[in-house]
Design a protein around this motif. Sequence first.
Motif, PDB file in Angstrom:
ATOM      1  N   ALA A 164      -2.419  13.345 -13.543  1.00 34.68           N
ATOM      2  CA  ALA A 164      -1.013  13.085 -13.867  1.00 34.68           C
ATOM      3  C   ALA A 164      -0.766  11.594 -14.052  1.00 34.68           C
ATOM      4  N   LEU A 165      -1.393  10.779 -13.202  1.00 34.75           N
ATOM      5  CA  LEU A 165      -1.256   9.330 -13.326  1.00 34.75           C
ATOM      6  C   LEU A 165      -1.867   8.856 -14.647  1.00 34.75           C
TER       7      LEU A 165
ATOM      8  N   GLU B  94       4.445  15.139  -9.924  1.00 35.76           N
ATOM      9  CA  GLU B  94       5.611  14.298  -9.640  1.00 35.76           C
ATOM     10  C   GLU B  94       5.196  12.952  -9.064  1.00 35.76           C
ATOM     11  N   ILE B  95       4.245  12.967  -8.132  1.00 34.52           N
ATOM     12  CA  ILE B  95       3.799  11.720  -7.513  1.00 34.52           C
ATOM     13  C   ILE B  95       3.071  10.849  -8.524  1.00 34.52           C
TER      14      ILE B  95
ATOM     15  N   PRO C 180       0.800  -1.220   0.000  1.00 34.00           N
ATOM     16  CA  PRO C 180       0.000   0.000   0.000  1.00 34.00           C
ATOM     17  C   PRO C 180       0.835   1.274   0.000  1.00 34.00           C
ATOM     18  N   VAL C 181       0.249   2.307  -0.578  1.00 34.97           N
ATOM     19  CA  VAL C 181       0.846   3.647  -0.611  1.00 34.97           C
ATOM     20  C   VAL C 181      -0.183   4.632  -0.071  1.00 34.97           C
ATOM     21  N   VAL C 182       0.219   5.486   0.853  1.00 36.30           N
ATOM     22  CA  VAL C 182      -0.638   6.561   1.346  1.00 36.30           C
ATOM     23  C   VAL C 182      -0.059   7.887   0.858  1.00 36.30           C
ATOM     24  N   ILE C 183      -0.893   8.679   0.191  1.00 37.20           N
ATOM     25  CA  ILE C 183      -0.493  10.002  -0.290  1.00 37.20           C
ATOM     26  C   ILE C 183      -1.284  11.030   0.512  1.00 37.20           C
ATOM     27  N   THR C 184      -0.606  11.841   1.299  1.00 40.34           N
ATOM     28  CA  THR C 184      -1.322  12.833   2.099  1.00 40.34           C
ATOM     29  C   THR C 184      -1.840  13.949   1.198  1.00 40.34           C
ATOM     30  N   GLU C 185      -2.839  14.655   1.719  1.00 41.18           N
ATOM     31  CA  GLU C 185      -3.414  15.762   0.943  1.00 41.18           C
ATOM     32  C   GLU C 185      -2.377  16.854   0.711  1.00 41.18           C
ATOM     33  N   GLU C 186      -1.548  17.104   1.721  1.00 37.62           N
ATOM     34  CA  GLU C 186      -0.500  18.119   1.563  1.00 37.62           C
ATOM     35  C   GLU C 186       0.503  17.711   0.498  1.00 37.62           C
ATOM     36  N   ALA C 187       0.882  16.436   0.483  1.00 34.71           N
ATOM     37  CA  ALA C 187       1.840  15.968  -0.525  1.00 34.71           C
ATOM     38  C   ALA C 187       1.257  16.098  -1.922  1.00 34.71           C
TER      39      ALA C 187
END
Length: 509
Positions: A302-303, A265-266, A251-258
């Motif tokens: 972006a993805l 980029e992500i 799993p990957v967690v992407i925070t709202e700030e990130a």
Amino acid sequence: MAAAPVWSVDPRTGKPREQVAVEATPAEVDTAVRAAHAARGALADRAVRAALLRTAADRLEAAKDALVEVADAETALGPVRLTGELARTCYQLRAFAGIVDEGAFLDVVIDHPDATATPPVPDLRRYKVPLGVVAVYAASNFPFAFSVPGGDTASALAAGCPVVVKAHPDHPALSELVAKVLRTAAAAHGVPEGVIGLVHGFDAGVRLIGHPLVAAAGFTGSVRGGRALFDAAVARPVPIPFHGELGSLNPVVITEEAAAERAEEIGTGLAGSMTLGVGQFCVKPGLVLAPAGEVGDRLVGALTDAVSRVEAGVLLDHRMRDDFVAGVAERAKLPDVESPVTPGAGGEHTVGAGFLTVPAARLAVEGEHDLLLEECFGPVTVVARYQDDTEVTAVLSRLPGNLTATVQLSAREAAGAGVGASILAELTPLAGRVLVNGWPTGVAVAPAQHHGGPYPATTSTSTSVGGTAVERWLRPVVYQGTPEALLPAELRDDNPLGLPRRFNGGLEN
């Protein structure tokens, strides 16, 4: 009945290339295991083991062109990827040779008698000895690094254990060639060629795990196959350790700030990681928790752009291709699941990369969407869009064990502010390797590496990559009150082998 033939198949066409061997009979499995068992004494000298490992690396490199050509013909992974994987494999062999030279893996501990202790301490001397013959079950997706010459074989030889490899049916010709190279390396140092056994066939793999002279096993593959072998290993009259790598969602967690700080980029990085090697890495990110709303839309956009540019690719065999096509189709039919880039068949022999999105709330409770929490082998990931942190916690609480877990943080969060620490605390129980602002694909061969995790990622707490992988094939032995003249050289007071050790409570190097 004649033994079934073993064919080398071109995954780009699905057509047989050549008959490589025949499936091993029960008698042939027995012969291979007994030959390996008889070779144990030749590995007793650490200097011989280290030299064998280095020579194996040298000879694999010398045969690089032929090995890569056959590997590509059987796996379609491409010469660039395979050349790099072979280099990694040779590096790993040499790294274990260095570990053997150093000797710290023996964990030598010597305590002299102490009559003043409560209770009194007698003379105690502890170190580790090899288990015996190791059965290695080769993986499909890494025909060098997790196959005949891979980490299980290298670490077992480093520990002083002969191996019998059950070849993977996706690269049988390569397995035969590599086994021959390893056997020539053994012969160069007076080690019997039986120290590296090789058998083909499903039934042979089942017989191998049950052979009474097999002392341990290493496996990389599916949950179904690995669990069946694990159950067989513990059901034996004498159970044996089974170190299996079975499956992982990563799993990957992407925070709202990130996402707000670097959505493009992500998204691009995620696309590269989930499609690397046509999505056939055991550490492929298979579930991504990303924010809903505008910043999440930017990331998904972006993805979408990045995945749309990925060309269709060939999976390792047509069975995997069929499973992938059926698996993504079944997942895409679930309520509220969308396909910004539709994964599936890319052609008669290829698959196209893609990803699915779903509200995270659908995964927070048990139901039909649980299918999205199962690994789907190939170039696809699931992006679960969350509304708030409670949904992230709810989804993470439902996940099984994993090889890796990743969090993408903003610069502020990475500096210690915000939710970074709390997310790390939630991810740590889920995985053997936790990443911050990186991607899990790519497992460095290094002393500090850990490639494992809670079940079903693995069936043990050990690692299959890195120096401590050697510990899987050893067991501790303590000598008590043993006269110096009868002790193994490793445990004598004068330390004739110059080993690192703990001596009367202090470390000696």
